[in-house]
Enzyme design. Structure first.
Site, PDB file in Angstrom:
ATOM      1  N   ASP A  58       0.999  -1.109  -0.105  1.00 21.17           N
ATOM      2  CA  ASP A  58       0.008   0.000  -0.062  1.00 21.17           C
ATOM      3  C   ASP A  58       0.743   1.036   0.003  1.00 21.17           C
ATOM      4  O   ASP A  58       2.221   1.189   0.354  1.00 21.17           O
ATOM      5  CB  ASP A  58      -0.856  -0.069   1.205  1.00 21.17           C
ATOM      6  N   HIS A 213       3.243  -2.227   3.668  1.00 21.70           N
ATOM      7  CA  HIS A 213       3.362  -0.710   3.085  1.00 21.70           C
ATOM      8  C   HIS A 213       4.936  -0.683   2.546  1.00 21.70           C
ATOM      9  O   HIS A 213       5.738  -0.691   3.037  1.00 21.70           O
ATOM     10  CB  HIS A 213       3.212   0.256   3.946  1.00 21.70           C
TER      11      HIS A 213
HETATM   12 ZN    ZN Z   1      -2.703   2.974   3.225  1.00 24.55          ZN
END
Ligand code: ZN
Ligand code: NAG
Ligand code: NAG
Ligand code: NAG
Length: 264
Positions: A58, A213
Protein backbone atom coordinates in the site's frame (compact mmCIF):
# COMPACT_ATOMS: atom_id res chain seq x y z
CA UNK A 1 9.62 13.82 2.32
CA UNK A 2 10.48 10.14 2.79
CA UNK A 3 10.50 11.02 6.44
CA UNK A 4 9.58 9.23 9.56
CA UNK A 5 7.12 12.01 10.19
CA UNK A 6 4.94 11.06 7.25
CA UNK A 7 4.85 7.40 8.16
CA UNK A 8 4.13 8.32 11.77
CA UNK A 9 1.30 10.52 10.55
CA UNK A 10 -0.20 7.70 8.54
CA UNK A 11 0.23 5.38 11.53
CA UNK A 12 -1.51 7.84 13.80
CA UNK A 13 -4.34 8.26 11.30
CA UNK A 14 -4.62 4.51 11.02
CA UNK A 15 -4.91 4.07 14.78
CA UNK A 16 -7.39 6.90 15.08
CA UNK A 17 -9.74 5.67 12.39
CA UNK A 18 -9.55 1.97 13.07
CA UNK A 19 -12.24 2.46 15.68
CA UNK A 20 -14.74 3.83 13.18
CA UNK A 21 -13.99 1.24 10.53
CA UNK A 22 -16.41 -1.57 9.83
CA UNK A 23 -15.35 -4.33 12.22
CA UNK A 24 -13.56 -7.09 10.38
CA UNK A 25 -14.87 -10.39 11.59
CA UNK A 26 -12.34 -13.14 12.13
CA UNK A 27 -11.87 -14.51 8.62
CA UNK A 28 -10.96 -17.92 10.01
CA UNK A 29 -14.43 -18.36 11.40
CA UNK A 30 -16.16 -16.63 8.51
CA UNK A 31 -16.98 -18.80 5.49
CA UNK A 32 -17.76 -15.72 3.43
CA UNK A 33 -14.39 -14.22 2.56
CA UNK A 34 -15.95 -12.49 -0.42
CA UNK A 35 -19.15 -10.63 0.32
CA UNK A 36 -21.64 -8.96 -2.01
CA UNK A 37 -22.80 -5.95 -0.03
CA UNK A 38 -25.91 -3.83 -0.31
CA UNK A 39 -25.33 -1.16 -2.94
CA UNK A 40 -23.54 -3.58 -5.24
CA UNK A 41 -19.95 -3.42 -3.99
CA UNK A 42 -18.01 -6.59 -3.35
CA UNK A 43 -15.85 -6.68 -0.24
CA UNK A 44 -13.01 -9.17 -0.03
CA UNK A 45 -11.39 -10.15 3.25
CA UNK A 46 -9.41 -13.19 2.23
CA UNK A 47 -8.47 -15.35 -0.73
CA UNK A 48 -10.83 -18.12 -1.73
CA UNK A 49 -8.29 -20.45 -3.36
CA UNK A 50 -6.26 -22.74 -1.06
CA UNK A 51 -2.48 -22.71 -1.29
CA UNK A 52 -2.30 -19.10 -2.46
CA UNK A 53 -0.94 -16.03 -0.75
CA UNK A 54 -1.65 -12.50 -1.97
CA UNK A 55 1.05 -10.09 -0.85
CA UNK A 56 -0.22 -6.52 -1.04
CA UNK A 57 1.72 -3.25 -0.94
CA UNK A 58 0.00 0.00 0.00
CA UNK A 59 0.62 3.73 -0.18
CA UNK A 60 3.03 3.87 -3.13
CA UNK A 61 4.21 4.60 -5.70
CA UNK A 62 7.35 5.77 -3.99
CA UNK A 63 11.12 5.56 -4.08
CA UNK A 64 11.22 1.82 -3.31
CA UNK A 65 8.74 0.70 -5.98
CA UNK A 66 11.37 -0.04 -8.63
CA UNK A 67 13.55 -2.02 -6.21
CA UNK A 68 10.53 -4.00 -5.12
CA UNK A 69 9.61 -4.73 -8.75
CA UNK A 70 13.15 -6.08 -9.29
CA UNK A 71 12.71 -8.38 -6.28
CA UNK A 72 9.37 -9.67 -7.60
CA UNK A 73 10.78 -10.14 -11.11
CA UNK A 74 13.79 -12.10 -9.83
CA UNK A 75 11.44 -14.52 -8.07
CA UNK A 76 8.90 -14.61 -10.89
CA UNK A 77 5.95 -13.91 -8.59
CA UNK A 78 3.09 -11.45 -8.80
CA UNK A 79 1.86 -9.06 -6.13
CA UNK A 80 -0.81 -6.40 -5.75
CA UNK A 81 -0.10 -2.68 -5.50
CA UNK A 82 -2.67 -0.39 -3.94
CA UNK A 83 -1.38 2.90 -5.28
CA UNK A 84 -2.27 6.42 -4.16
CA UNK A 85 -2.32 9.51 -6.35
CA UNK A 86 -0.59 11.79 -3.90
CA UNK A 87 0.45 10.51 -0.50
CA UNK A 88 4.16 9.70 -0.14
CA UNK A 89 4.86 10.30 -3.80
CA UNK A 90 2.94 12.00 -6.59
CA UNK A 91 1.80 9.39 -9.09
CA UNK A 92 2.87 11.56 -12.07
CA UNK A 93 6.43 11.56 -10.72
CA UNK A 94 6.42 7.75 -10.49
CA UNK A 95 4.44 7.04 -13.68
CA UNK A 96 7.21 4.81 -15.04
CA UNK A 97 7.10 2.64 -11.90
CA UNK A 98 3.33 2.30 -12.12
CA UNK A 99 3.59 1.36 -15.78
CA UNK A 100 6.30 -1.22 -15.00
CA UNK A 101 4.17 -2.79 -12.27
CA UNK A 102 1.27 -3.08 -14.72
CA UNK A 103 3.38 -4.38 -17.59
CA UNK A 104 5.08 -6.94 -15.33
CA UNK A 105 1.62 -8.42 -14.66
CA UNK A 106 1.19 -7.30 -11.08
CA UNK A 107 -2.26 -6.20 -10.08
CA UNK A 108 -2.42 -2.42 -10.05
CA UNK A 109 -5.26 -1.20 -7.84
CA UNK A 110 -6.56 1.99 -6.27
CA UNK A 111 -5.90 3.18 -2.74
CA UNK A 112 -7.60 6.53 -3.51
CA UNK A 113 -6.07 9.89 -4.42
CA UNK A 114 -4.56 10.98 -1.13
CA UNK A 115 -5.49 8.48 1.53
CA UNK A 116 -8.39 10.18 3.23
CA UNK A 117 -10.80 8.10 5.29
CA UNK A 118 -13.68 7.90 2.80
CA UNK A 119 -16.26 7.50 5.57
CA UNK A 120 -15.47 11.03 6.83
CA UNK A 121 -16.11 12.69 3.44
CA UNK A 122 -19.20 13.95 1.67
CA UNK A 123 -20.33 11.70 -1.23
CA UNK A 124 -18.94 14.23 -3.72
CA UNK A 125 -15.57 14.32 -1.98
CA UNK A 126 -15.41 10.54 -1.75
CA UNK A 127 -16.18 10.19 -5.47
CA UNK A 128 -13.43 12.69 -6.23
CA UNK A 129 -10.92 10.62 -4.22
CA UNK A 130 -11.67 7.79 -6.65
CA UNK A 131 -12.07 9.69 -9.92
CA UNK A 132 -8.87 11.74 -9.63
CA UNK A 133 -6.89 8.52 -9.38
CA UNK A 134 -8.97 6.82 -12.10
CA UNK A 135 -8.04 9.68 -14.45
CA UNK A 136 -4.36 9.41 -13.49
CA UNK A 137 -4.37 5.64 -14.10
CA UNK A 138 -6.02 6.09 -17.50
CA UNK A 139 -3.27 8.53 -18.39
CA UNK A 140 -0.50 6.14 -17.33
CA UNK A 141 -1.75 2.62 -18.15
CA UNK A 142 -4.77 3.34 -20.36
CA UNK A 143 -7.29 1.67 -18.03
CA UNK A 144 -8.47 2.12 -14.48
CA UNK A 145 -8.50 -0.61 -11.83
CA UNK A 146 -11.72 -2.22 -10.59
CA UNK A 147 -10.08 -3.27 -7.33
CA UNK A 148 -9.43 -0.82 -4.53
CA UNK A 149 -8.45 -0.81 -0.89
CA UNK A 150 -10.20 1.76 1.29
CA UNK A 151 -7.67 3.76 3.32
CA UNK A 152 -7.53 2.36 6.88
CA UNK A 153 -9.89 -0.42 5.73
CA UNK A 154 -12.62 2.06 6.55
CA UNK A 155 -16.03 1.41 4.97
CA UNK A 156 -19.62 2.34 5.66
CA UNK A 157 -22.83 2.05 3.64
CA UNK A 158 -22.55 5.41 1.81
CA UNK A 159 -19.00 4.48 0.73
CA UNK A 160 -20.12 0.99 -0.28
CA UNK A 161 -22.87 2.58 -2.40
CA UNK A 162 -20.31 4.72 -4.22
CA UNK A 163 -17.96 1.76 -4.73
CA UNK A 164 -20.86 -0.31 -6.07
CA UNK A 165 -21.85 2.41 -8.53
CA UNK A 166 -18.28 2.52 -9.80
CA UNK A 167 -18.02 -1.27 -10.03
CA UNK A 168 -15.29 -1.57 -7.40
CA UNK A 169 -14.27 -4.60 -5.41
CA UNK A 170 -13.02 -3.39 -2.02
CA UNK A 171 -10.10 -5.42 -0.66
CA UNK A 172 -9.48 -5.49 3.05
CA UNK A 173 -6.97 -8.04 4.45
CA UNK A 174 -6.74 -11.15 6.59
CA UNK A 175 -3.17 -10.73 7.90
CA UNK A 176 -1.64 -7.43 8.96
CA UNK A 177 2.14 -7.26 9.22
CA UNK A 178 1.71 -4.06 11.28
CA UNK A 179 4.75 -2.64 9.53
CA UNK A 180 3.31 0.88 9.91
CA UNK A 181 3.56 0.50 13.69
CA UNK A 182 7.20 -0.61 13.74
CA UNK A 183 8.74 0.56 10.47
CA UNK A 184 12.35 -0.30 11.32
CA UNK A 185 11.80 -3.62 13.04
CA UNK A 186 12.35 -6.35 10.49
CA UNK A 187 11.62 -9.15 12.95
CA UNK A 188 8.24 -7.95 14.09
CA UNK A 189 6.67 -7.94 10.62
CA UNK A 190 8.54 -10.99 9.37
CA UNK A 191 7.23 -13.02 12.31
CA UNK A 192 3.71 -12.58 10.97
CA UNK A 193 4.87 -14.37 7.81
CA UNK A 194 6.78 -17.07 9.69
CA UNK A 195 3.81 -17.91 11.88
CA UNK A 196 1.46 -17.99 8.91
CA UNK A 197 3.70 -19.95 6.55
CA UNK A 198 5.33 -22.33 9.03
CA UNK A 199 1.95 -23.71 10.01
CA UNK A 200 1.61 -26.44 7.37
CA UNK A 201 -2.14 -26.75 7.97
CA UNK A 202 -2.61 -23.32 6.41
CA UNK A 203 -1.51 -24.59 3.00
CA UNK A 204 -4.79 -26.51 2.64
CA UNK A 205 -6.90 -23.53 3.73
CA UNK A 206 -8.05 -20.58 1.64
CA UNK A 207 -5.10 -18.24 1.23
CA UNK A 208 -4.41 -15.01 3.02
CA UNK A 209 -4.31 -11.41 1.87
CA UNK A 210 -1.35 -9.85 3.65
CA UNK A 211 -1.17 -6.10 4.29
CA UNK A 212 2.04 -4.09 4.25
CA UNK A 213 3.34 -0.73 3.01
CA UNK A 214 5.85 -0.32 0.21
CA UNK A 215 6.71 3.18 1.47
CA UNK A 216 8.61 1.54 4.30
CA UNK A 217 12.11 0.65 3.08
CA UNK A 218 12.47 -2.35 5.42
CA UNK A 219 9.18 -3.76 4.16
CA UNK A 220 9.85 -3.23 0.46
CA UNK A 221 13.48 -4.26 0.24
CA UNK A 222 14.09 -6.63 3.17
CA UNK A 223 10.88 -8.26 4.37
CA UNK A 224 9.28 -8.73 0.93
CA UNK A 225 12.06 -10.92 -0.53
CA UNK A 226 12.38 -13.01 2.65
CA UNK A 227 8.61 -13.50 2.91
CA UNK A 228 8.32 -14.49 -0.74
CA UNK A 229 11.20 -16.94 -0.48
CA UNK A 230 9.68 -18.55 2.62
CA UNK A 231 6.26 -18.77 0.93
CA UNK A 232 7.79 -20.48 -2.13
CA UNK A 233 9.81 -22.90 0.02
CA UNK A 234 6.61 -23.81 1.90
CA UNK A 235 4.83 -24.54 -1.40
CA UNK A 236 2.57 -21.50 -1.68
CA UNK A 237 1.60 -19.83 -4.94
CA UNK A 238 2.45 -16.14 -4.56
CA UNK A 239 -0.25 -14.42 -6.61
CA UNK A 240 -2.31 -11.26 -7.01
CA UNK A 241 -5.56 -10.68 -5.13
CA UNK A 242 -7.51 -11.26 -8.35
CA UNK A 243 -5.78 -14.61 -8.90
CA UNK A 244 -6.26 -15.74 -5.31
CA UNK A 245 -9.99 -15.20 -5.85
CA UNK A 246 -10.04 -16.94 -9.23
CA UNK A 247 -11.04 -13.69 -10.95
CA UNK A 248 -9.70 -13.50 -14.53
CA UNK A 249 -7.28 -10.68 -15.28
CA UNK A 250 -9.58 -8.90 -17.72
CA UNK A 251 -11.89 -8.13 -14.79
CA UNK A 252 -9.17 -6.27 -12.86
CA UNK A 253 -9.38 -3.18 -15.08
CA UNK A 254 -11.95 -1.36 -17.12
CA UNK A 255 -11.98 1.27 -19.84
CA UNK A 256 -15.53 2.36 -19.06
CA UNK A 257 -15.86 5.86 -17.67
CA UNK A 258 -18.60 6.03 -15.07
CA UNK A 259 -20.65 9.21 -14.89
CA UNK A 260 -20.37 10.94 -11.54
CA UNK A 261 -22.37 14.07 -12.32
CA UNK A 262 -25.10 13.05 -9.88
CA UNK A 263 -22.74 14.22 -7.13
CA UNK A 264 -21.97 17.61 -8.63
ZN1 ZN B 1 -2.76 3.06 3.16
C1 NAG C 1 -20.07 -3.03 -14.10
O1 NAG C 1 -19.79 -4.42 -14.12
C2 NAG C 1 -20.82 -5.17 -14.70
C3 NAG C 1 -20.50 -6.63 -14.50
O2 NAG C 1 -19.14 -6.88 -14.67
C4 NAG C 1 -20.94 -4.79 -16.16
O3 NAG C 1 -22.00 -5.51 -16.76
C5 NAG C 1 -21.25 -3.31 -16.28
O4 NAG C 1 -21.24 -2.91 -17.62
C6 NAG C 1 -20.23 -2.50 -15.52
N1 NAG C 1 -20.67 -1.12 -15.51
C7 NAG C 1 -19.86 -0.13 -15.84
C8 NAG C 1 -20.49 1.23 -15.83
O5 NAG C 1 -18.69 -0.29 -16.14
C1 NAG D 1 16.01 -9.75 14.89
O1 NAG D 1 16.33 -11.10 15.22
C2 NAG D 1 17.71 -11.39 15.12
C3 NAG D 1 17.88 -12.88 15.30
O2 NAG D 1 17.08 -13.35 16.34
C4 NAG D 1 18.45 -10.56 16.14
O3 NAG D 1 19.84 -10.81 16.05
C5 NAG D 1 18.18 -9.07 15.88
O4 NAG D 1 18.76 -8.29 16.89
C6 NAG D 1 16.68 -8.80 15.84
N1 NAG D 1 16.48 -7.42 15.42
C7 NAG D 1 15.59 -6.60 15.99
C8 NAG D 1 15.50 -5.22 15.43
O5 NAG D 1 14.87 -6.96 16.91
C1 NAG E 1 9.71 -20.78 10.82
O1 NAG E 1 10.57 -21.69 10.15
C2 NAG E 1 11.90 -21.22 10.01
C3 NAG E 1 12.67 -22.16 9.12
O2 NAG E 1 12.31 -23.49 9.35
C4 NAG E 1 12.51 -21.05 11.40
O3 NAG E 1 13.83 -20.59 11.30
C5 NAG E 1 11.69 -20.06 12.20
O4 NAG E 1 12.18 -19.92 13.52
C6 NAG E 1 10.23 -20.46 12.23
N1 NAG E 1 9.48 -19.37 12.83
C7 NAG E 1 8.37 -19.51 13.54
C8 NAG E 1 7.76 -18.28 14.11
O5 NAG E 1 7.84 -20.59 13.72
Amino acid sequence: MPSFFRLATIAALFTATLVSAVPISDPNSNPSFLQKRAGGATVVYRCTIPGTIAITFDDGPFIYTNGLLDILRSRNVKATFFFNGNTYGRIEDFAASVKSAYEDGHQVASHTWDHKDLTTLSPGEAVEELTKLEDAFRGIIGVRPTYMRPPFGSLNQPVLDILGQRNYTAVVWSQDTQDWAHPDDFNASYQVYEQLLNNTENLGQPGHIVLQHEVNQVTALQIAPMAIDLALVRGYKVVTVGECLGDPKNNWYTTSVIDSTIYD
